[in-house]
Design a protein around this motif. Sequence first.
Motif: not given
Length: 250
Positions: A35-36, A39-40, A86, A90-92, A201, A205
Motif C-alpha cells: 500500500i505504501e 501511494a508513492e 496505511a 491511502f491518498p488514492k 486526496r 483526508r
Amino acid sequence: MIERGLSDGIVTLRLAHGKASALDLELCNALQREIEAAAESDGIRAVVLTGTGSIFSAGVDLPRLVSGGRKYVLDFVEALDAMLRALFLFPKPAVVAANGHAIAGGAIIAFACDYRLMSGGRIGVPEALVGVPFPPLALEVVRFAIPRQHLQSMLYLARTIEAPEAKAMGIIDEVVAPDHLLRHAEVMARQLADIRPGAFRLTKRQVREPFLRDAAEIASVSADEIDSLWADPATHAHIKEYLAKTIGKR
C-alpha cells in the motif's frame, strides 16, 4: 502471500496467504509495504484489493496468536495498526473486491476502502465473541463504515451478515456476480481515479480526519490496557474455547 498485477495504472493486490488469508504479522507487514509503495508510485492511480477462492480474509490468525507468545502478540497488534493506517490514509482510490467471507480483520480491511464490492459470503466483526478489544484505529474504521443505527448491534452481538443484507444496511456498495467482480472493481477504480488527484486526496483526508483524531485520543488513554488484554493468558484461553466451538481447534 500477495499477488500483484498492474494494468492501466490500477494495481490489483490479491491476498493469497493460506486457505483463508488469515492476518498474521507477515501478511500485515507485506500488505502495508504494498500500500505504501502504491501511494508513492507516480504510475499507480488506484488500488483494488481482492482475495483467493471463496474467502477474502477470515481475520486474525487466532491459532498463531495464542501460540506466538507475548512479543509476537504485541508485534502483531502494532503491525495491524500500521497496515490499517496505511490503507485508511491511502491518498488514492482503494476499491475492495471481496470474493467471499470478510470477517473481523478482513471486514475492517474492506471497511477502510473507498468503494466496497462483494460477490457473496458474510461480513462482520465478531471480536466480542473472540474476546479481544478493538485497537483504537480498527474501531474507528468500523465506526466510519457501519451506519450509526447498526453499529452497536453489529459490535455487541458480534453479527456477521450475508452480502445482500450488508448492501441493504449500507455497509457495502454493491453485490456483484463472481465472474464480474474483478472487472467491475477495476471500472470503479478507474472512475474514482479520474477525479483530480489533489481534490480526491484532500476530500478523502477531510472525511476521515475526525476518525483519526478519535483514534489518537482513545489510544492516548487506553493503548496499554488494550495491549495487555491482547497478550493476557486469560484472553488466549477464551480464544482457544472459541476456536474449539467454531472450528474444532484447541
